[in-house]
Scaffold this motif. Structure first.
Motif, short mmCIF file in Angstrom:
data_model
loop_
_atom_site.label_atom_id
_atom_site.label_comp_id
_atom_site.label_asym_id
_atom_site.label_seq_id
_atom_site.Cartn_x
_atom_site.Cartn_y
_atom_site.Cartn_z
N ASP A 221 0.82 -1.21 0.00
CA ASP A 221 0.00 0.00 0.00
C ASP A 221 0.86 1.27 0.00
O ASP A 221 0.51 2.29 0.59
N HIS A 222 2.01 1.20 -0.66
CA HIS A 222 2.91 2.35 -0.72
C HIS A 222 2.41 3.41 -1.68
O HIS A 222 1.85 3.11 -2.73
N GLU A 223 2.68 4.67 -1.31
CA GLU A 223 2.30 5.78 -2.17
C GLU A 223 3.23 5.89 -3.38
O GLU A 223 2.80 6.18 -4.49
N ASN A 224 4.53 5.72 -3.13
CA ASN A 224 5.53 5.98 -4.16
C ASN A 224 5.94 4.70 -4.87
O ASN A 224 6.13 3.66 -4.24
N MET A 225 6.08 4.79 -6.18
CA MET A 225 6.64 3.69 -6.96
C MET A 225 7.62 4.25 -7.97
O MET A 225 7.46 5.38 -8.45
N PHE A 226 8.63 3.44 -8.29
CA PHE A 226 9.76 3.91 -9.10
C PHE A 226 10.14 2.86 -10.13
O PHE A 226 10.00 1.66 -9.90
N TRP A 227 10.66 3.33 -11.25
CA TRP A 227 11.34 2.47 -12.20
C TRP A 227 12.77 2.96 -12.36
O TRP A 227 13.00 4.13 -12.66
N TYR A 228 13.71 2.03 -12.13
CA TYR A 228 15.13 2.29 -12.32
C TYR A 228 15.66 1.39 -13.43
O TYR A 228 15.15 0.30 -13.67
N ARG A 229 16.73 1.86 -14.01
CA ARG A 229 17.48 1.05 -14.95
C ARG A 229 18.86 0.83 -14.37
O ARG A 229 19.48 1.78 -13.85
N GLN A 230 19.35 -0.43 -14.42
CA GLN A 230 20.67 -0.74 -13.88
C GLN A 230 21.58 -1.24 -14.98
O GLN A 230 21.28 -2.24 -15.64
N ASP A 231 22.69 -0.56 -15.17
CA ASP A 231 23.68 -0.95 -16.16
C ASP A 231 25.05 -0.99 -15.50
O ASP A 231 25.34 -0.16 -14.62
N PRO A 232 25.91 -1.93 -15.91
CA PRO A 232 27.24 -2.04 -15.29
C PRO A 232 28.01 -0.73 -15.38
O PRO A 232 28.09 -0.11 -16.44
N GLY A 233 28.55 -0.31 -14.25
CA GLY A 233 29.34 0.91 -14.22
C GLY A 233 28.53 2.18 -14.17
O GLY A 233 29.10 3.26 -13.98
N LEU A 234 27.23 2.08 -14.31
CA LEU A 234 26.37 3.28 -14.29
C LEU A 234 25.44 3.30 -13.09
O LEU A 234 24.75 4.29 -12.85
N GLY A 235 25.39 2.20 -12.35
CA GLY A 235 24.55 2.16 -11.16
C GLY A 235 23.07 2.12 -11.48
O GLY A 235 22.65 1.61 -12.52
N LEU A 236 22.29 2.68 -10.56
CA LEU A 236 20.84 2.73 -10.70
C LEU A 236 20.44 4.13 -11.15
O LEU A 236 20.72 5.12 -10.47
N ARG A 237 19.78 4.19 -12.27
CA ARG A 237 19.34 5.49 -12.80
C ARG A 237 17.81 5.52 -12.85
O ARG A 237 17.18 4.60 -13.37
N LEU A 238 17.26 6.60 -12.33
CA LEU A 238 15.81 6.71 -12.22
C LEU A 238 15.20 7.10 -13.56
O LEU A 238 15.59 8.10 -14.17
N ILE A 239 14.21 6.31 -14.00
CA ILE A 239 13.54 6.59 -15.27
C ILE A 239 12.30 7.45 -15.01
O ILE A 239 12.14 8.53 -15.57
N TYR A 240 11.41 6.95 -14.17
CA TYR A 240 10.19 7.65 -13.80
C TYR A 240 9.83 7.25 -12.38
O TYR A 240 10.19 6.18 -11.91
N PHE A 241 9.07 8.12 -11.73
CA PHE A 241 8.45 7.69 -10.50
C PHE A 241 7.05 8.26 -10.39
O PHE A 241 6.68 9.22 -11.08
N SER A 242 6.27 7.67 -9.52
CA SER A 242 4.89 8.05 -9.32
C SER A 242 4.64 8.18 -7.82
O SER A 242 5.01 7.30 -7.05
N TYR A 243 4.03 9.29 -7.41
CA TYR A 243 3.77 9.52 -5.99
C TYR A 243 2.30 9.37 -5.66
O TYR A 243 1.88 9.61 -4.52
#
Lengths: 112, 113
Positions: free
Chosen positions: B28-50
């Motif tokens: 029942d969380h308010e926030n949801m996120f999509w990240y992309r993970q690539d080697p050497g680039l870490g976690l990068r945020l694509i979109y989120f929804s509050y």
């Protein structure tokens, strides 16, 4: 523009040794600094976190050291074990933004 | 036990296809996120929804869109898949709090050929 800089990219430590991973940030509005641990094939999971009004937080073998004036924080893993082998991400959170900003990650290998 | 479930562990799609990645959380969380993970680039945020039907661009939204029609479900859409979108995609959810813990799914490894 990388908001959280993490080093090293990879780290190899012998069993029983100390693993140290460092992070630095520029945005002084960050007010929460978690570390996430990710095992192969799994999503990251929260390991330990600290607020900037505290200089150190310890949970078992894991310690975060925080230097607010230098805008740096680090993760220390004491008595490192092969089971600690994972990728570690530092992160920073700015209240009101609802977003976590992650470092690029450190792949830790603990040799037996 | 809290859970974020991504519908697929592995996907192989062709260039130009429309791709849907689905994520469901049971906290029942308010926030949801999509990240992309690539080697050497870490976690990068694509979109989120509050909130339901609310969304905000992250750091790398180009080529992606999202949909959140229900609180527990957050979809990532690749309108026309390209080879440079081959990556690990991670969904996460959290409460809207300063000390929020983000709970991640196991990831979807997408290969675009």
């Amino acid at each position: 523009q990388q908001q959280v800089k993490q080093s090293p990219q990879s780290l190899i430590v012998q069993k029983g040794g100390i693993s140290i991973i460092n992070c630095a940030y520029e945005n002084t509005a960050f007010d929460y600094f978690p570390w996430y641990q990710q095992f192969p094939g799994k999503g990251p999971a929260l390991l330990i976190a600290i607020r900037p009004d505290v200089s150190e937080k310890k949970e078992g073998r894991f310690t975060i050291s925080f230097n607010k004036s230098a805008k740096q924080f680090s993760l220390h893993i004491m008595d490192s074990q092969p089971g600690d082998s994972a990728t570690y991400f530092c992160a920073a959170f700015q209240g009101g933004s609802e977003k976590l900003v992650f470092g690029k990650g450190t792949k830790l290998t603990v040799n037996p | 036990d809290v859970k974020v479930t991504q519908s697929s562990r592995y996907l192989v799609k062709r260039t130009g296809e429309k791709v849907f990645l689905e994520c469901v959380q049971d906290m029942d969380h308010e926030n949801m996120f999509w990240y992309r993970q690539d080697p050497g680039l870490g976690l990068r945020l694509i979109y989120f929804s509050y909130d339901v039907k609310m969304k905000e661009k992250g750091d790398i939204p180009e080529g992606y869109s999202v949909s959140r029609e229900k609180k527990e479900r957050f979809s990532l859409i690749l309108e026309s898949a390209s080879t440079n979108q081959t990556s690990m995609y991670l969904c996460a959810s959290s409460e809207p709090s300063w000390n929020t813990e983000a709970f991640f799914g196991q990831g979807t490894r997408l290969t675009v050929v």
